[in-house]
Design a protein around this motif. Structure first.
Motif, PDB file in Angstrom:
ATOM      1  N   ASP A 166       0.863  -1.190   0.000  1.00 47.72           N
ATOM      2  CA  ASP A 166       0.000   0.000   0.000  1.00 47.72           C
ATOM      3  C   ASP A 166       0.893   1.232   0.000  1.00 47.72           C
ATOM      4  O   ASP A 166       2.129   1.131  -0.031  1.00 47.72           O
ATOM      5  N   TRP A 260      -8.574  -1.013   3.995  1.00 48.64           N
ATOM      6  CA  TRP A 260      -8.231  -1.472   2.657  1.00 48.64           C
ATOM      7  C   TRP A 260      -7.089  -0.635   2.101  1.00 48.64           C
ATOM      8  O   TRP A 260      -6.887   0.519   2.513  1.00 48.64           O
ATOM      9  N   ASN A 261      -6.366  -1.201   1.120  1.00 44.98           N
ATOM     10  CA  ASN A 261      -5.150  -0.530   0.662  1.00 44.98           C
ATOM     11  C   ASN A 261      -5.412   0.849   0.074  1.00 44.98           C
ATOM     12  O   ASN A 261      -4.555   1.734   0.150  1.00 44.98           O
ATOM     13  N   LEU A 266      -3.242  -0.898   4.516  1.00 39.90           N
ATOM     14  CA  LEU A 266      -3.966  -2.163   4.613  1.00 39.90           C
ATOM     15  C   LEU A 266      -3.884  -2.691   6.037  1.00 39.90           C
ATOM     16  O   LEU A 266      -2.818  -2.678   6.642  1.00 39.90           O
ATOM     17  N   ASN A 431      -5.508  -7.129  -3.550  1.00 33.36           N
ATOM     18  CA  ASN A 431      -4.357  -6.830  -2.701  1.00 33.36           C
ATOM     19  C   ASN A 431      -3.122  -7.518  -3.281  1.00 33.36           C
ATOM     20  O   ASN A 431      -3.231  -8.534  -3.968  1.00 33.36           O
TER      21      ASN A 431
END
Length: 552
Positions: A166, A260-261, A266, A431
């Motif tokens: 990320d 979430w990224n 993340l 991801n």
């Protein structure tokens, strides 16, 4: 014994074995480091040469008439155009003036709101009118000011052992090089031509994702502070030039609103949640306090049509009352600071559209932000092509109408993200390194396997599930598959125009062709000159399953 004397340490078998093993380990480490670091030596992650300044497409354009002496010593990079990667269309005269404690450096003092995106819509200076009668047709410029690995996989091309998944881990790894790498990305991934092409495609709105570090960073943050702010402001001016209205989208909030990224980091959700949840919630309100003071300036009155609060807050985990209170607090701050005309947009939080009935009804000129995808839902990704088109025609139309009716849903609703993707095969989409649901390789790393999908979820749900065709170049797509993609797109457009309009995700990517509006038009699977068209979704027009490929 060695010649009648005690053997030297290196002649003892145990010590010799240890020495050999240590040497092997050291050698392996050297090989790994060389493989990762040496190819990047002297280059940024876009392959450009390193230098004392970010470098890039600008090449110092417009700086000939500016004296370096006009920049105070020690001025930060966001106020010093001599180190900017691009200077195109920026005002390069130094100023440390701020509005809402945010710099105006780079902006010209005059503006013109006479442009209109196309013949379907009014000029910026004229009121849009009723979005339920003239729905927005827009697109996202995602993966630009808020990174997403699947949109720009080259920025995340590192050995998996480094754990770069990320923007947080990328900038932590790059350290001082983060500024050079990211500004080169900002200067080249989206340009003026991007907005020109968007208008030429017949679209009329642009949603611009950005993150909190455009405004502020905090102790421990590795993010690049404030550079993206300048590019956000220039993007708005380019939208103005082509008559495109802007939806401001804070994609990453302090602490992460969803884990979430695309929120920047993340993992854990630290906004309104966890030890620092309240602190991060207040930081997000402070961000909106500063943003709304800035965007309350007269120059933004006509062009900022939508003002987002938080992208995809994960209300299936977060406290629903807590999120609703924070939403009200943010709304009140923004209106109090003078953003009076823009539609305030807040995410549906994945809690079910029916659960929004009666909520936040005292917020005027506000809209619920809904994102509709089939590929992140195990019950929908398995549909074959005809079933997906039918679901888009019927299911999403029903959901849109339900949400738009205050007796069954919130009321005003926009679909701020949607796509034609019918697989999750694109590299890094789920991801970095997690595989995908389509082929049953989706492994999150959770020790208990929670959330993993190790059985294929393509329509055949067997070993025939493959990503080969899904990730093929559009030139290799079959005519039947292109027909499906076009029908799937028009079915969704039809459904979402039952609400206040839509914003496609995403305009362009490095490689994931099935997610790109730009590449979709080139492949003939998205309508060009959208403003000239009316979309229609007829179940009777959907071919039977046998007329379309069973799976990619």
């Amino acid at each position: 014994m060695w010649n009648g004397k005690p053997a030297p340490w290196y002649k003892k078998r145990r010590n010799l074995c240890i020495l050999i093993w240590v040497s092997v380990v050291v050698l392996l480490i050297i090989i790994i480091v060389a493989a990762v670091v040496v190819p990047n030596a002297g280059k940024d992650d876009n392959g450009g040469k390193q230098g004392s300044s970010p470098g890039g497409s600008g090449g110092g354009k417009g700086l000939d008439g500016i004296s370096p002496d006009s920049i105070p010593k020690g001025a930060p990079s966001w106020l010093n155009p001599f180190v900017w990667a691009s200077t195109d269309d920026f005002n390069l005269t130094y100023t440390d003036e701020t509005v809402g404690d945010l710099p105006v450096m780079g902006l010209y003092t005059d503006w013109d709101d006479s442009a209109r995106a196309n013949g379907r819509v009014p000029a910026l200076k004229d009121p849009w009118g009723d979005y339920s009668k003239l729905p927005a047709r827009g697109v996202n410029v995602g993966g630009w000011l808020s990174l997403e690995p699947f949109i720009t996989p080259s920025l995340f091309n590192y050995a998996s052992v480094l754990g770069i998944v990320d923007e947080y881990t990328l900038c932590r790894y790059l350290a001082a090089r983060c500024e050079q790498v990211l500004e080169n990305h900002y200067a080249t991934f989206v340009t003026e031509n991007t907005f020109k092409e968007i208008a030429e495609a017949g679209l009329d709105h642009v949603r611009i994702p950005f993150s909190y570090w455009a405004v502020q960073t905090y102790d421990g943050d590795p993010y690049l502070f404030r550079t993206s702010w300048r590019y956000l402001l220039r993007a708005i001016e380019w939208c103005r030039k082509y008559g495109l209205r802007v939806n401001l989208d804070p994609h990453g909030l302090p602490g992460s609103q969803n884990g979430w990224n695309h929120s920047g980091r993340l993992g854990a959700i630290g906004w309104l949640n966890g030890t620092d949840g309240n602190t991060n919630a207040q930081r997000a309100l402070d961000m909106h306090d500063r943003l709304s003071k800035f965007f309350a300036q007269p120059r933004y009155k006509n062009i900022i049509s939508h003002y987002g609060l938080a992208n995809e807050p994960k209300m299936t985990v977060l406290s629903v009352p807590g999120v609703l209170k924070w939403t009200t607090d943010a709304y009140n701050i923004i209106r109090k600071n003078g953003v009076t005309d823009a539609i305030i947009v807040f995410g549906d939080g994945f809690r079910g559209l029916e659960n929004w009935q009666g909520e936040l009804q005292d917020l005027s000129n506000a809209a619920l932000d809904v994102h509709q995808y089939v590929i992140f839902n195990e019950n929908l990704i398995v549909y074959n092509h005809s079933q997906k088109v039918k679901f888009a025609c019927e299911g999403w139309t029903q959901q849109t109408l339900q949400s738009m009716d205050r007796s069954t849903g919130y009321g005003p609703t926009i679909m701020a993200e949607w796509s034609q993707a019918d697989t999750d095969c694109a590299k890094h989409l789920t991801n970095v390194g997690w595989g995908n649901r389509w082929t049953g390789t989706y492994v999150t790393g959770n020790p208990a396997g929670i959330g993993d999908f190790t059985e294929p979820l393509c329509p055949t749900q067997d070993r025939r599930c493959s990503c080969t065709e899904a990730n093929a170049d559009p030139s290799k797509w079959s005519s039947a598959y292109k027909k499906f993609l076009r029908m799937f797109a028009e079915a969704q457009m039809t459904s979402f125009e039952k609400g206040w309009g839509w914003f496609y995700w995403v305009w362009d990517t490095e490689s994931a062709a099935q997610w790109s509006y730009k590449k979709g038009m080139a492949a003939g699977v998205l309508p060009a000159k959208a403003w000239e068209r009316e979309f229609n979704c007829k179940i009777s027009d959907i071919p039977s399953f046998s007329d379309l490929p069973e799976y990619y």
